[in-house]
Design a protein around this motif. Sequence first.
Motif, short mmCIF file in Angstrom:
data_model
loop_
_atom_site.label_atom_id
_atom_site.label_comp_id
_atom_site.label_asym_id
_atom_site.label_seq_id
_atom_site.Cartn_x
_atom_site.Cartn_y
_atom_site.Cartn_z
N HIS A 33 0.80 -1.23 0.00
CA HIS A 33 0.00 0.00 0.00
C HIS A 33 0.84 1.28 0.00
O HIS A 33 0.35 2.32 -0.41
N ASP A 34 2.09 1.21 0.42
CA ASP A 34 2.96 2.39 0.39
C ASP A 34 3.57 2.60 -1.00
O ASP A 34 4.11 3.68 -1.27
N LEU A 35 3.47 1.59 -1.86
CA LEU A 35 4.11 1.66 -3.18
C LEU A 35 3.13 1.77 -4.34
O LEU A 35 3.51 2.15 -5.45
N ILE A 36 1.86 1.40 -4.10
CA ILE A 36 0.87 1.38 -5.17
C ILE A 36 -0.34 2.21 -4.76
O ILE A 36 -0.93 2.00 -3.72
N GLU A 37 -0.70 3.14 -5.63
CA GLU A 37 -1.88 3.99 -5.42
C GLU A 37 -2.99 3.50 -6.35
O GLU A 37 -2.75 3.27 -7.54
N VAL A 38 -4.19 3.33 -5.81
CA VAL A 38 -5.32 2.77 -6.56
C VAL A 38 -6.45 3.79 -6.61
O VAL A 38 -6.79 4.39 -5.58
N ASP A 39 -7.05 3.95 -7.79
CA ASP A 39 -8.07 4.95 -7.99
C ASP A 39 -9.07 4.43 -9.03
O ASP A 39 -8.84 3.38 -9.63
N SER A 40 -10.14 5.19 -9.26
CA SER A 40 -11.08 4.84 -10.33
C SER A 40 -11.77 6.10 -10.84
O SER A 40 -11.77 7.14 -10.18
N ALA A 41 -12.35 5.96 -12.04
CA ALA A 41 -13.06 7.08 -12.67
C ALA A 41 -13.98 6.51 -13.75
O ALA A 41 -13.95 5.31 -14.04
N GLY A 42 -14.77 7.39 -14.34
CA GLY A 42 -15.66 7.00 -15.42
C GLY A 42 -15.31 7.73 -16.71
O GLY A 42 -14.72 8.81 -16.67
N THR A 43 -15.68 7.15 -17.84
CA THR A 43 -15.45 7.83 -19.12
C THR A 43 -16.43 8.98 -19.30
O THR A 43 -16.17 9.89 -20.07
N ASP A 44 -17.54 8.93 -18.57
CA ASP A 44 -18.54 9.99 -18.64
C ASP A 44 -18.78 10.56 -17.25
O ASP A 44 -18.50 9.91 -16.25
N GLY A 45 -19.32 11.76 -17.20
CA GLY A 45 -19.49 12.45 -15.93
C GLY A 45 -20.90 12.46 -15.37
O GLY A 45 -21.22 13.26 -14.49
#
Length: 164
Positions: A33-45
């Motif tokens: 967890h100190d070396l890898i950052e995880v995120d998410s998003a969408g192609t549309d808003g």
Amino acid sequence: MTYRVCFVCTGNICRSPMAESVFRARVAEAGLHDLIEVDSAGTDGWHEGEGADPRTVAVLEEHGYAAEHTARRFQVSWFARLDLVVALDSGHLRALRRLAPTEQDAAKVRLLRSYDPTADAHDLDVPDPYYGGMDGFDECLEMVEAASTGLLAAVREQVEGRAA
């Protein structure tokens, strides 16, 4: 140096937050967890600022995953800071590669299920569960979990390669 991964689906309320939560748990279990950052998003808003779909939250919590999430739209500028952009289906893959400012950025975009050695190579999409019942969300979680093991192995290899 932090390795940054972003999962992307359509509205960032079903598949990508599910993948983010599962992968974040895998990263923590691996002590990375100190070396890898995880995120998410969408192609549309369409759902920006909203929480995850209640069915996503229910499935995640039922299986012991964190479910806090706020939807947002993927920004082209993020390519510069991301190491890997993980698309949940082939439509997202095409859209993200079209958005990529460079060939190098387009090469950062991969399908999640391409990391699952048991997945059918001709059908790597994680189906959108939004318009169906709970069984679709359960199926989505199964696919995400199956691919997360291979994804973690690939990311770990990249992280360890940077450290060498």
